[in-house]
Design an enzyme around this catalytic site. Structure first.
Site, PDB file in Angstrom:
ATOM      1  CB  SER A 112      -0.860  -0.036   1.263  1.00  0.00           C
ATOM      2  OG  SER A 112      -1.368   1.231   1.581  1.00  0.00           O
TER       3      SER A 112
ATOM      4  CE1 TYR B 283      -3.228  -2.752   5.782  1.00  0.00           C
ATOM      5  CE2 TYR B 283      -2.354  -0.827   4.663  1.00  0.00           C
ATOM      6  CZ  TYR B 283      -2.977  -2.064   4.613  1.00  0.00           C
ATOM      7  OH  TYR B 283      -3.324  -2.589   3.404  1.00  0.00           O
TER       8      TYR B 283
END
Lengths: 330, 330
Positions: free
Chosen positions: B124, B148
């Site tokens: 990501s 994350y």
């Protein structure tokens, strides 16, 4: 001020210990207690006013840090690691010691709510690799090409996240190649960089396996120890959005190193260095980045060596009788 | 060709599954078997010539992958993850699912000697953060500011090292913000980017919490799925010294998105978007990098959207009856 050192029996650990015992303060506070941790019992010289305990433990064992952290150290210097060649030879060992034990240390600090404890970890230029620019800086991507570099880079990320979450107050210093190391040549690819100076100064022969124009990024042991202590003393705000940085080493090459040797010990010392190219070592050393713009370290007040000659002079003065670096305990 | 998909019940997983069932080939080989893995049983439509099995398992459970990898999949799409907000709310959960389960998957491949298995992981833009340059590229340092992003960056490093050691053949794609997602608004900070288009097209109101000139780096679902398949089909040599890369998203802003909406659905659609600044969401979105030079992806033949209008047109054609994206199973 209670200080815990992992890897306390090693070269950097012992040197840091002696420097701290000499200073007797860190972060403007008197050092009252030190906990030494290593695989083998670290030497702990008696010092008035400072209590020392030394533990021989395997930091990768389950709950290894538990009782140690109950004592709530204020500063942790995390120097313990499996070296590059060993981590490359044994992936499981490297992951267990270099990564999992660091994670366990972070988890231990979290469990004991040591959010204000300053954790200083030694990382390495080995976190860099791949298709690098000519000159690197703090925003150059980490694309390590060894398992050691990978494990250190993963630790950097984890320490940064635990710091961001205020579970610990972490600082990670990427160490240049350290010269001049005391002792004997070893299996490390960088061993020659100390060897070609140390051995000729001791009237012994040394082998240089890399080309004379091979650039390297180096720092003296004394400056590295200063940097570790400075890393502990910085305010967390000053570190900004990421807790790792490259230390301000200097770029040198074999030619400059041998010139400094000639200036201090004469051409006869330089004549003791045999140039025997070793393609394996040469290609490894050539893959290490040698030029950095260490802006963050400079902004934060880390101090590097001024020249290679200064590094060699420091080594010479330490090697003299009464010099501070060559204690028999090492 | 046996393909395993983790996160197969999710938005990307289902879409990838359907695309693969439609193509019936990957890496120039006929797909014969697919293994679907998710927390809940993934929909697995019957397809002649392709056997499907669907497993509802917790990938963070011990030995979760063991029996799955005994079947020696040729390609693994590893899409399962705890999303950003959940990983931030629960560090242990994020570490267990996003990092430890990926490591267990790598270890499983190593134990079963799946050195030729191609592992494609979705990473990501959340791996980026901190004091970023105006325009990022593949050599920009990863300084994630979320757990994350930290966990994904650690997985990237590990996959690269396992690939370098020839224990697996890994590829990691950093996904831009995906628009237009189907479904309903959710808690994700990026949710508005789909909402302000999807809801007005469905005659519903939507809220835009960020300024009109807020830049974002986006990619359509169809291009992301194409990229995942392309990631599996690349030769490992082409990937070079590091196995992760940023996909070629495009940079857009709210003004351009609403212009495209006006062109396709008229000003009355744009009038359904209420501008209600939300400082928390606006500051999060503003911290995401929006401009990249995705040189590596372009060199490797990954294809991005041509314009935001193209993204919206694709969404509109998929939303029509018979369109490929809006299956009732999702």
């Amino acid at each position: 001020m209670h200080i815990l050192i992992t890897g306390a029996a090693g070269f950097l650990g012992q040197r840091l210990l002696h420097q701290l015992l000499q200073r007797q303060t860190l972060c403007d506070q008197p050092i009252t207690h030190m906990t030494l941790v290593d695989q083998s019992q670290a030497e702990a010289p008696e010092t008035p006013g400072i209590s020392l305990e030394s533990h021989a433990i395997d930091i990768s064992a389950p709950n290894a840090f538990d009782t140690l952290l109950e004592q709530r150290p204020d500063v942790i210097f995390h120097l313990a690691a499996v070296v590059s060649a060993a981590a490359e030879a044994d992936l499981d060992l490297g992951m267990a010691v270099n990564f999992d034990a660091t994670r366990a240390l972070l988890e231990g600090c979290r469990a004991h709510q040591l959010s204000e404890t300053r954790l200083v970890m030694a990382s390495s230029v080995a976190v860099y690799g791949g298709e690098l620019p000519e000159v690197l800086d703090d925003m150059t991507a980490l694309q390590p090409q060894t398992s050691y570099g990978t494990q250190k880079a993963m630790c950097e990320l984890l320490i940064n996240d635990y710091s961001r979450r205020e579970l610990i107050d972490g600082r990670v210093l990427r160490l240049p190649t350290i010269v001049v190391r005391p002792g004997r040549p070893n299996a490390a690819a960088s061993s020659f960089a100390s060897s070609i100076l140390r051995e000729p100064l001791n009237q012994q022969e040394a082998i240089c396996p890399v080309p004379r124009d091979q650039a390297m990024f180096v720092m003296s042991p004394a400056r590295v120890i200063d940097a570790l202590m400075h890393g502990a003393e910085l305010s967390s705000e000053a570190l900004g959005a990421f807790r790792a940085l490259i230390l301000p080493g200097i770029t040198t090459d074999v030619t400059e190193m041998l010139e400094a040797l000639s200036e201090t010990a004469g051409p006869e010392a330089v004549a003791r260095v045999r140039h025997e190219p070793d393609p394996r070592i040469a290609s490894l050393v050539a893959s290490w980045p040698a030029r950095f713009t260490p802006r963050k370290a400079e902004r934060l007040g880390f101090i590097g060596d001024q020249s290679f000659r200064e590094i060699l002079d420091a080594h010479l003065s330490e090697s003299e009788p009464g010099g501070s670096a060559e204690r028999p305990s090492r």
